[in-house]
Design a protein around this motif. Sequence first.
Motif, PDB file in Angstrom:
ATOM      1  N   ALA A 117       6.721 -90.484 -33.967  1.00 40.89           N
ATOM      2  CA  ALA A 117       6.858 -91.460 -33.253  1.00 40.89           C
ATOM      3  C   ALA A 117       6.843 -92.821 -34.294  1.00 40.89           C
ATOM      4  CB  ALA A 117       5.713 -91.809 -32.254  1.00 40.89           C
ATOM      5  N   HIS A 118       7.347 -93.880 -33.815  1.00 48.46           N
ATOM      6  CA  HIS A 118       7.172 -95.037 -34.367  1.00 48.46           C
ATOM      7  C   HIS A 118       6.515 -96.236 -33.865  1.00 48.46           C
ATOM      8  CE1 HIS A 118      10.899 -93.208 -36.034  1.00 48.46           C
ATOM      9  NE2 HIS A 118      10.611 -93.785 -37.245  1.00 48.46           N
ATOM     10  N   ASP A 119       5.843 -96.847 -34.843  1.00 45.40           N
ATOM     11  CA  ASP A 119       5.133 -97.980 -34.281  1.00 45.40           C
ATOM     12  C   ASP A 119       5.766 -99.402 -34.184  1.00 45.40           C
ATOM     13  OD1 ASP A 119       4.729 -99.061 -36.751  1.00 45.40           O
ATOM     14  OD2 ASP A 119       2.604 -98.635 -36.896  1.00 45.40           O
ATOM     15  N   ASP A 120       5.365-100.505 -33.664  1.00 43.40           N
ATOM     16  CA  ASP A 120       5.959-101.675 -33.712  1.00 43.40           C
ATOM     17  C   ASP A 120       6.389-102.247 -34.999  1.00 43.40           C
ATOM     18  OD1 ASP A 120       5.738-101.778 -31.099  1.00 43.40           O
ATOM     19  OD2 ASP A 120       3.832-103.037 -30.972  1.00 43.40           O
ATOM     20  N   GLU A 121       5.540-101.780 -35.984  1.00 42.31           N
ATOM     21  CA  GLU A 121       6.028-102.181 -37.557  1.00 42.31           C
ATOM     22  C   GLU A 121       7.146-101.069 -37.966  1.00 42.31           C
ATOM     23  OE1 GLU A 121       2.779-103.277 -40.023  1.00 42.31           O
ATOM     24  OE2 GLU A 121       1.808-103.608 -38.159  1.00 42.31           O
ATOM     25  N   ASP A 122       7.560-100.309 -37.246  1.00 47.99           N
ATOM     26  CA  ASP A 122       8.365 -99.063 -37.671  1.00 47.99           C
ATOM     27  C   ASP A 122       7.875 -98.200 -38.611  1.00 47.99           C
ATOM     28  OD1 ASP A 122      10.944 -98.111 -36.950  1.00 47.99           O
ATOM     29  OD2 ASP A 122      11.929 -98.561 -38.791  1.00 47.99           O
ATOM     30  N   ARG A 123       6.467 -98.097 -38.715  1.00 45.35           N
ATOM     31  CA  ARG A 123       6.028 -97.075 -39.574  1.00 45.35           C
ATOM     32  C   ARG A 123       6.233 -95.798 -38.708  1.00 45.35           C
ATOM     33  NH1 ARG A 123       0.216 -99.937 -40.256  1.00 45.35           N
ATOM     34  NH2 ARG A 123       0.477-100.217 -38.236  1.00 45.35           N
ATOM     35  N   LEU A 124       6.527 -94.546 -39.282  1.00 48.08           N
ATOM     36  CA  LEU A 124       6.801 -93.369 -38.816  1.00 48.08           C
ATOM     37  C   LEU A 124       5.356 -92.656 -38.812  1.00 48.08           C
ATOM     38  CD1 LEU A 124       8.309 -90.943 -37.961  1.00 48.08           C
ATOM     39  CD2 LEU A 124       8.726 -90.406 -40.336  1.00 48.08           C
ATOM     40  N   LEU A 125       4.866 -92.163 -37.642  1.00 45.53           N
ATOM     41  CA  LEU A 125       3.744 -91.281 -37.476  1.00 45.53           C
ATOM     42  C   LEU A 125       3.980 -89.910 -37.253  1.00 45.53           C
ATOM     43  CD1 LEU A 125       2.909 -94.122 -35.962  1.00 45.53           C
ATOM     44  CD2 LEU A 125       1.098 -92.879 -34.718  1.00 45.53           C
ATOM     45  N   ILE A 126       3.573 -89.057 -38.080  1.00 46.24           N
ATOM     46  CA  ILE A 126       3.638 -87.522 -37.983  1.00 46.24           C
ATOM     47  C   ILE A 126       2.299 -87.012 -37.384  1.00 46.24           C
ATOM     48  CG2 ILE A 126       3.862 -85.471 -39.330  1.00 46.24           C
ATOM     49  CD1 ILE A 126       6.591 -86.797 -39.270  1.00 46.24           C
ATOM     50  N   LEU A 127       2.254 -86.242 -36.413  1.00 46.75           N
ATOM     51  CA  LEU A 127       1.188 -85.537 -35.943  1.00 46.75           C
ATOM     52  C   LEU A 127       1.164 -84.169 -36.170  1.00 46.75           C
ATOM     53  CD1 LEU A 127       0.482 -87.264 -32.282  1.00 46.75           C
ATOM     54  CD2 LEU A 127      -0.296 -88.164 -34.641  1.00 46.75           C
ATOM     55  N   GLN A 128       0.061 -83.568 -36.393  1.00 46.62           N
ATOM     56  CA  GLN A 128       0.253 -81.936 -36.475  1.00 46.62           C
ATOM     57  C   GLN A 128      -1.108 -81.857 -35.451  1.00 46.62           C
ATOM     58  OE1 GLN A 128       0.610 -78.515 -36.715  1.00 46.62           O
ATOM     59  NE2 GLN A 128       1.620 -79.241 -38.428  1.00 46.62           N
ATOM     60  N   CYS A 129      -0.719 -80.918 -34.412  1.00 48.19           N
ATOM     61  CA  CYS A 129      -1.690 -81.202 -33.489  1.00 48.19           C
ATOM     62  C   CYS A 129      -2.258 -79.347 -33.430  1.00 48.19           C
ATOM     63  CB  CYS A 129      -1.016 -81.114 -32.086  1.00 48.19           C
ATOM     64  SG  CYS A 129      -0.207 -82.585 -31.917  1.00 48.19           S
ATOM     65  N   LYS A 130      -3.672 -79.367 -33.756  1.00 51.36           N
ATOM     66  CA  LYS A 130      -4.417 -77.856 -33.713  1.00 51.36           C
ATOM     67  C   LYS A 130      -5.217 -77.913 -32.550  1.00 51.36           C
ATOM     68  CE  LYS A 130      -2.496 -76.721 -37.695  1.00 51.36           C
ATOM     69  NZ  LYS A 130      -1.342 -75.873 -37.443  1.00 51.36           N
ATOM     70  N   GLN A 131      -4.907 -76.747 -31.699  1.00 43.80           N
ATOM     71  CA  GLN A 131      -5.803 -76.523 -30.597  1.00 43.80           C
ATOM     72  C   GLN A 131      -6.584 -75.497 -30.940  1.00 43.80           C
ATOM     73  OE1 GLN A 131      -3.436 -75.182 -27.343  1.00 43.80           O
ATOM     74  NE2 GLN A 131      -4.824 -76.377 -25.742  1.00 43.80           N
ATOM     75  N   TYR A 132      -6.985 -74.955 -32.031  1.00 41.34           N
ATOM     76  CA  TYR A 132      -7.701 -73.948 -32.402  1.00 41.34           C
ATOM     77  C   TYR A 132      -9.195 -73.790 -31.887  1.00 41.34           C
ATOM     78  CZ  TYR A 132      -4.141 -73.156 -36.320  1.00 41.34           C
ATOM     79  OH  TYR A 132      -2.911 -73.276 -36.934  1.00 41.34           O
ATOM     80  N   GLN A 133      -9.383 -72.302 -31.523  1.00 41.10           N
ATOM     81  CA  GLN A 133     -10.928 -72.303 -31.121  1.00 41.10           C
ATOM     82  C   GLN A 133     -12.032 -72.555 -32.189  1.00 41.10           C
ATOM     83  OE1 GLN A 133     -10.213 -72.062 -27.840  1.00 41.10           O
ATOM     84  NE2 GLN A 133     -11.824 -70.991 -27.590  1.00 41.10           N
ATOM     85  N   ASN A 134     -11.642 -72.495 -33.193  1.00 43.69           N
ATOM     86  CA  ASN A 134     -12.654 -72.902 -34.453  1.00 43.69           C
ATOM     87  C   ASN A 134     -11.906 -73.992 -35.365  1.00 43.69           C
ATOM     88  OD1 ASN A 134     -14.092 -70.411 -34.214  1.00 43.69           O
ATOM     89  ND2 ASN A 134     -12.490 -69.261 -35.166  1.00 43.69           N
ATOM     90  N   PRO A 135     -12.783 -74.693 -36.253  1.00 39.57           N
ATOM     91  CA  PRO A 135     -12.419 -75.814 -36.785  1.00 39.57           C
ATOM     92  C   PRO A 135     -11.288 -75.490 -37.927  1.00 39.57           C
ATOM     93  CG  PRO A 135     -15.018 -75.512 -37.051  1.00 39.57           C
ATOM     94  CD  PRO A 135     -14.331 -74.536 -36.248  1.00 39.57           C
ATOM     95  N   VAL A 136     -10.517 -76.402 -38.046  1.00 36.38           N
ATOM     96  CA  VAL A 136      -9.010 -76.410 -38.789  1.00 36.38           C
ATOM     97  C   VAL A 136      -9.655 -76.260 -40.312  1.00 36.38           C
ATOM     98  CG1 VAL A 136      -7.116 -77.387 -39.526  1.00 36.38           C
ATOM     99  CG2 VAL A 136      -7.710 -77.448 -37.259  1.00 36.38           C
ATOM    100  N   ALA A 137      -9.169 -75.276 -41.356  1.00 40.66           N
ATOM    101  CA  ALA A 137      -9.473 -75.191 -42.465  1.00 40.66           C
ATOM    102  C   ALA A 137      -8.621 -76.022 -43.351  1.00 40.66           C
ATOM    103  CB  ALA A 137      -9.261 -73.685 -42.981  1.00 40.66           C
ATOM    104  N   SER A 138      -8.920 -76.048 -44.776  1.00 39.90           N
ATOM    105  CA  SER A 138      -8.447 -76.988 -45.653  1.00 39.90           C
ATOM    106  C   SER A 138      -6.954 -76.665 -45.871  1.00 39.90           C
ATOM    107  CB  SER A 138      -9.172 -76.918 -47.040  1.00 39.90           C
ATOM    108  OG  SER A 138      -9.334 -75.688 -47.510  1.00 39.90           O
ATOM    109  N   GLY A 139      -6.478 -75.371 -45.706  1.00 35.80           N
ATOM    110  CA  GLY A 139      -5.205 -75.106 -45.984  1.00 35.80           C
ATOM    111  C   GLY A 139      -3.978 -75.822 -44.922  1.00 35.80           C
ATOM    112  N   HIS A 140      -4.574 -75.889 -43.792  1.00 44.29           N
ATOM    113  CA  HIS A 140      -3.811 -76.922 -42.981  1.00 44.29           C
ATOM    114  C   HIS A 140      -3.351 -78.320 -43.333  1.00 44.29           C
ATOM    115  CE1 HIS A 140      -3.156 -73.381 -40.241  1.00 44.29           C
ATOM    116  NE2 HIS A 140      -4.536 -73.271 -40.166  1.00 44.29           N
ATOM    117  N   VAL A 141      -4.579 -78.636 -43.557  1.00 39.65           N
ATOM    118  CA  VAL A 141      -4.654 -80.199 -44.286  1.00 39.65           C
ATOM    119  C   VAL A 141      -3.732 -80.349 -45.663  1.00 39.65           C
ATOM    120  CG1 VAL A 141      -5.935 -82.325 -45.139  1.00 39.65           C
ATOM    121  CG2 VAL A 141      -6.975 -80.592 -43.402  1.00 39.65           C
TER     122      VAL A 141
END
Length: 132
Positions: free
Chosen positions: A43-67
């Motif tokens: 998505a883009h905001d009002d200043e035309d900055r590009l947001l990139i979302l990575q969405c994790k719905q895992y049962q456990n906390p997300v590990a560093s490899g994903h970050v």
Amino acid sequence: MKQLSAMSASGFEHACADLLARDGFRRPRRVGGAGDLGVDVTAHDDEDRLLILQCKQYQNPVASGHVQKLNGTARPHHGADLPIMIALNGFTQPAVDSAQHHQPILMDRPELKKRAYEWHLYDVLGIQRAPQ
């Protein structure tokens, strides 16, 4: 929060895109899937900055490899101004440490709960918004 937990992975990604649309972000789009190179929603905001979302719905906390994957692709490959990883069940300490070094934005359950209750993304994350 129960609804978000019960959704399919793609449903969770669509819900994250819908929250961006609610907040007035332009062109929120779910792009996740096989070969997405760490991007589920853009998505883009009002200043035309590009947001990139990575969405994790895992049962456990997300590990560093994903970050690390998000960090390695969001800015260099996709041109993200704001790479954000959303994890329904939080992050491991090594993931948090990795994010502090490389600066992707991490958002977990407490922040997501605020989002679900009408808080604007930038208010939750402490990011300056363009004057209206």
